[in-house]
Design a protein around this motif. Structure first.
Motif, PDB file in Angstrom:
ATOM      1  N   HIS A  87     -37.826 -68.755 -24.086  1.00 39.07           N
ATOM      2  CA  HIS A  87     -36.472 -68.376 -23.478  1.00 39.07           C
ATOM      3  C   HIS A  87     -35.549 -69.617 -23.846  1.00 39.07           C
ATOM      4  O   HIS A  87     -34.312 -69.342 -24.020  1.00 39.07           O
ATOM      5  CB  HIS A  87     -36.751 -68.653 -21.874  1.00 39.07           C
TER       6      HIS A  87
ATOM      7  N   GLY B 172     -35.590 -66.222 -27.716  1.00 38.29           N
ATOM      8  CA  GLY B 172     -36.475 -65.092 -28.086  1.00 38.29           C
ATOM      9  C   GLY B 172     -37.200 -65.378 -29.489  1.00 38.29           C
ATOM     10  O   GLY B 172     -38.244 -64.375 -29.669  1.00 38.29           O
TER      11      GLY B 172
ATOM     12  N   ALA C 240     -37.140 -60.455 -24.938  1.00 35.71           N
ATOM     13  CA  ALA C 240     -37.726 -61.867 -24.617  1.00 35.71           C
ATOM     14  C   ALA C 240     -36.475 -62.834 -24.721  1.00 35.71           C
ATOM     15  O   ALA C 240     -36.564 -63.717 -25.437  1.00 35.71           O
ATOM     16  CB  ALA C 240     -38.914 -62.619 -25.172  1.00 35.71           C
ATOM     17  N   HIS C 241     -35.182 -62.343 -24.137  1.00 38.90           N
ATOM     18  CA  HIS C 241     -34.043 -63.032 -24.664  1.00 38.90           C
ATOM     19  C   HIS C 241     -33.680 -64.255 -23.714  1.00 38.90           C
ATOM     20  O   HIS C 241     -34.351 -64.530 -22.619  1.00 38.90           O
ATOM     21  CB  HIS C 241     -32.893 -61.996 -24.735  1.00 38.90           C
TER      22      HIS C 241
END
Length: 670
Positions: free
Chosen positions: A358, A362, A473-474
């Motif tokens: 995070h 990502g 998974a930004h």
């Protein structure tokens, strides 16, 4: 009369949350969705705590019959929940760690388009896992067992538009079905020979039986088949291949399912079936061998991985191997103890890894991290606690549980110095690859801001896999790929709580309290016991072995510090000098390629050639098409009789009449 604890409420509460968010989540705000998910999972944990507070007034085991279920002759299986010290411990771990991961997921998944669907899936998983843990018979356990498999498929493939995630979900589902086939056959054998799957009645019949020392027998066969099921669910050799690919799911999924709860279902099932395994020494030895080999095998693969989640994935497989090694030497309490501490520190490691991902927008490649401790101090310190815990440094939780396993592997009547030695080597490798992750991620200079180059990635050879950073998974708060930043408090709070548990969670075993707590569950009814054997071995030997395991952990830390902090250019030169050996380890010993060649491709080719072209197209479609073509040709021929020509009709009438007369004459002559 024993009071009712209303155990059914514990799994039903998350199911209600899953139904609300699943049916109405899209029409509700994210605050409402997160409130429902956390409230119902938190209520389940609160209920579990209340149950734990009541056990002093109960006579355990405690059975609650909900309703009749299946009746067939003398066989019956009911909806019934079973509470003893083992299921209570699992209840607290699953609901407690699950609740913390629900909290973390709010921050991690907040901006995801499928937020309500994700929270619904998490609640659904908790329902099935709690059902598995509380089941009063193997059949209800199997319902929960299959349910967590379904939930795993849904959560691993959550980002189903991404081909790698969809494929990983299918791979997990299929590999687990292979293990479940063995579990089912074991249940059929239990029904045939004992006519029950209820724990109380079944174990009452098994307890008077003696160990099958003359070779394989009924209980040996059942034990081996149960281990097949456990190997699938808990990712042991040869069915471990699904778990590393499962990292395609969101990071909270990795923490909940593939570290703290689902993958421990196999360990729980073996521990619950200990009376069977105690009377099947051959099956018990197989459990120990598979666990020991898996622990070492997966640990060596973790050395060369560069994806932070893949390192933790192989670490999970290795630690599960430790638990099976403990169960295989009949040290079930030690295995369950490591299950509990592992839920704390491995759950923390995955959540901290998610916080790292995070923070850097990502990115999952550790070679593009570095120096993050000054940007994300909360994540750094909590992950530091978890790293020292899994490495086995005293007085953290992992030290107590891992040292207990190594001691029992050496001193148990079912153990061997070989198991102990491999366990110590694995402990050294574990310490090395975890501190490698620690140094690459948090120390040195941050390498993510600059374009990737050989100079910046000199700590490891260039990667050859096709894994790309997860686009989902930004950064959930819009910071992009610039300066790394700390996670929001709703993500940090679960990290802090798990860090405390990872530090002090092992202290419950001091003075043998944990083993005494589980002793009523693991009373095998046989004369020899692991505890008695360990007591006879002597305290000086235990102290010596403890010192060796601590030395292994310290050696792993020192080697990782030297290679990845003091001499960061050295690992690339070592890897280059090893040549094919390093390449084989980096490529996971080509096991996936072997499975693709031996199993997947022949099945796909056979399915295409035999089932599709042969059965579907040639047989089924061919039969239908031939029938249709034949009808068309016959009708085409017959339709020419309807020409509209009177002379033609008269000719057909005459021909018909002649045919009838000829038949009458022929029949009369006969």
């Amino acid at each position: 009369m024993t009071p009712s604890l209303h155990l059914w409420l514990i799994p039903i509460l998350p199911l209600v949350g899953a139904a609300i968010n699943g049916l109405m989540g899209r029409r509700c705000s994210r605050h409402a969705v997160s409130g429902v998910a956390v409230a119902f999972s938190g209520a389940a944990f609160a209920m579990a705590l209340w149950v734990a507070s009541q056990i002093s007034s109960l006579s355990l085991p405690h059975l609650e019959l909900l309703s009749p279920w299946i009746r067939a002759g003398n066989f019956q299986a009911d909806f019934a929940f079973f509470l003893d010290q083992l299921s209570l411990l699992m209840l607290l771990v699953v609901s407690g760690v699950g609740f913390l991961i629900h909290l973390y997921s709010i921050g991690y998944m907040w901006d995801d388009a499928g937020f309500s669907r994700f929270m619904s899936y998490l609640n659904l998983f908790m329902f099935f896992m709690l059902t598995l843990v509380l089941a009063g018979n193997y059949l209800l356990m199997f319902i929960g067992w299959e349910g967590v498999g379904l939930s795993s498929y849904l959560l691993i493939g959550f980002w189903f538009t991404k081909d790698s995630a969809a494929s990983a979900g299918k791979k997990a589902f299929i590999v687990n079905r292979i293990g479940d086939f063995g579990f089912l056959i074991a249940l059929f054998l239990l029904i045939k020979h004992f006519n029950t799957l209820n724990f109380a009645q079944l174990f009452e019949q098994i307890r008077p039986l003696q160990p099958e020392v003359a070779g394989a027998g009924l209980l040996t066969a059942i034990g081996l088949l149960l281990m097949v099921g456990a190997a699938g669910k808990s990712a042991q050799i040869p069915l471990y291949v699904w778990l590393p690919d499962a990292m395609e799911g969101p990071t909270p999924v990795s923490a909940l399912i593939h570290a703290a709860t689902m993958v421990t279902a196999g360990v729980y099932m073996v521990a619950r079936s200990h009376l069977i395994f105690d009377r099947a020494p051959s099956a018990l030895t197989v459990v120990a061998i598979i666990g020991t080999l898996t622990a070492l095998f997966a640990a060596t693969i973790g050395i060369a991985q560069t994806d932070i989640k893949k390192v933790l994935a192989y670490s999970t497989i290795s630690q599960l191997g430790y638990m099976f090694m403990a169960c295989g030497v009949a040290a079930y309490s030690a295995g369950v103890f490591h299950l509990m501490t592992h839920a704390f520190f491995k759950g923390l490691l995955f959540l901290a890894a998610g916080s790292v991902i995070h923070a850097v927008g990502g990115e999952q490649d550790m070679r593009r991290m570095g120096g993050l401790r000054k940007y994300i101090p909360w994540t750094f310190w909590t992950m530091t606690v978890a790293t020292f815990a899994i490495a086995g440094f005293p007085p953290l939780a992992g030290f107590f549980s891992k040292d207990e396993i190594l001691w029992k592997a050496y001193s148990s009547p079912h153990g061997s110095w070989v198991f102990w030695l491999i366990g110590v080597v694995t402990a050294f490798i574990t310490s090395f690859y975890m501190f490698r992750l620690w140094f690459l991620t948090f120390f040195g200079e941050y390498r993510g801001a600059q374009p990737s180059s050989k100079a910046k990635l000199a700590t490891e050879p260039a990667a050859h896999d096709s894994h790309a950073p997860d686009p989902h998974a930004h950064d959930n708060h819009g910071h992009g790929h610039g300066t790394p930043h700390e996670s929001p408090m709703i993500m940090v709070l679960p990290l802090a709580i798990l860090a405390v548990l990872s530090f002090v969670g092992g202290w419950v075993a001091i003075g043998g309290r944990f083993e005494r707590f589980l002793a009523p569950v693991f009373d095998s009814g046989l004369t020899a016991s692991v505890a008695e054997s360990a007591a006879e071995t002597g305290g000086s030997t235990e102290t010596l072995l403890m010192g060796i395991s601590i030395a292994a952990a310290v050696s792993g830390l020192f080697l990782a510090w030297f290679l990845y902090h003091r001499q960061p250019a050295l690992p690339a030169r070592i890897a280059a000098s090893l040549g094919g050996v390093y390449t084989a380890v980096y490529n996971k010993y080509y096991v996936d390629d072997l499975y693709n060649t031996v199993f997947v491709k022949p099945l796909l080719k056979g399915s295409t050639t035999v089932l599709w072209h042969g059965v579907d197209q040639a047989a089924i479609d061919g039969t239908v098409n031939v029938a249709a073509d034949s009808a068309r040709h016959v009708s085409d021929s017959v339709r020419h009789m309807q020409s509209g020509n009177l002379r033609s009709y008269a000719g057909w009438v005459a021909a018909g009449a002649a045919a009838v007369i000829a038949y009458i004459i022929w029949a009369g002559v006969r």
